[in-house]
Design a protein around this motif. Structure first.
Motif, mmCIF file in Angstrom:
data_model
loop_
_atom_site.group_PDB
_atom_site.id
_atom_site.type_symbol
_atom_site.label_atom_id
_atom_site.label_comp_id
_atom_site.label_asym_id
_atom_site.label_seq_id
_atom_site.Cartn_x
_atom_site.Cartn_y
_atom_site.Cartn_z
ATOM 1 N N ALA A 108 33.234 23.815 79.109
ATOM 2 C CA ALA A 108 34.699 23.805 78.961
ATOM 3 C C ALA A 108 35.088 24.193 77.538
ATOM 4 O O ALA A 108 34.514 23.697 76.567
ATOM 5 N N GLY A 109 36.038 25.112 77.431
ATOM 6 C CA GLY A 109 36.515 25.576 76.134
ATOM 7 C C GLY A 109 35.853 26.849 75.652
ATOM 8 O O GLY A 109 36.309 27.452 74.678
ATOM 9 N N ASP A 110 34.770 27.282 76.313
ATOM 10 C CA ASP A 110 34.078 28.512 75.916
ATOM 11 C C ASP A 110 34.750 29.735 76.532
ATOM 12 O O ASP A 110 35.298 29.675 77.639
ATOM 13 N N TRP A 111 34.684 30.839 75.806
ATOM 14 C CA TRP A 111 35.185 32.136 76.241
ATOM 15 C C TRP A 111 33.995 33.064 76.461
ATOM 16 O O TRP A 111 32.983 32.937 75.786
ATOM 17 N N VAL A 112 34.133 34.027 77.376
ATOM 18 C CA VAL A 112 33.048 34.971 77.626
ATOM 19 C C VAL A 112 33.633 36.364 77.879
ATOM 20 O O VAL A 112 34.722 36.492 78.441
ATOM 21 N N PHE A 113 32.924 37.379 77.417
ATOM 22 C CA PHE A 113 33.257 38.771 77.706
ATOM 23 C C PHE A 113 32.066 39.382 78.427
ATOM 24 O O PHE A 113 30.931 39.274 77.959
#
Length: 160
Positions: A108-113
């Motif tokens: 939770a709270g992580d971003w991914v590309f």
């Protein structure tokens, strides 16, 4: 000392977004009215909030993606689309690389590309908690499912 100012364009042709009366307004997708007829991959469920299917949007897909506890997507890629995600809750893992032997964990709270054309598997690493994240994709929700792999080939993955 010079002061920088940001200039915003106030002109542009938004006529493709106009309603029947010619007016251009923001479009809200109400809770419960999301598009659920989206491209799926295995046990990875995609629900569209902003898409060409039910808004005037033509260059973005934005929705919620979820995996029930202990389940994963099929191997897939998103064609030419660039994909960004934000984990709302749960413990996810993206497998990629040769034979999906590499992986990155997310909480939770992580971003991914995820770059275009990158084969990957999205997995919920918890067998008790749902994995939910928000995903934005341009130009649309492209999902190209690939040949499945055995669960045992995915490091530390186990089904509920």
């Amino acid at each position: 000392m010079s002061q920088s100012t940001t200039e915003y364009r106030l002109d542009g042709d938004n006529s493709i977004y106009a309603q029947a009366d010619g007016k251009v307004v923001p479009v809200v997708t109400r809770a419960g009215a999301e598009d659920t007829n989206t491209a799926q991959s295995g046990d990875c469920i995609r629900v569209s909030g902003v898409s060409i299917q039910h808004t005037p949007a033509t260059k973005i897909w934005f929705g919620q993606v979820s995996n029930t506890p202990g389940y994963r997507s099929l191997p897939h890629h998103h064609g030419e689309a660039e994909t960004g995600g934000y984990v709302l809750r749960g413990h996810g893992r993206i497998y990629f690389g040769e034979n999906y032997s590499e992986f990155i964990d997310m909480k939770a709270g992580d971003w991914v590309f995820v770059p275009p054309f990158m084969p990957h598997v999205e997995a919920n690493m918890s067998i008790t908690e749902e994995l939910v994240w928000l995903t934005a994709r341009t130009p649309e929700n492209l999902v190209v499912n690939l040949e499945d792999v055995a669960d045992e080939t995915l490091a530390d993955y186990r089904r509920a």
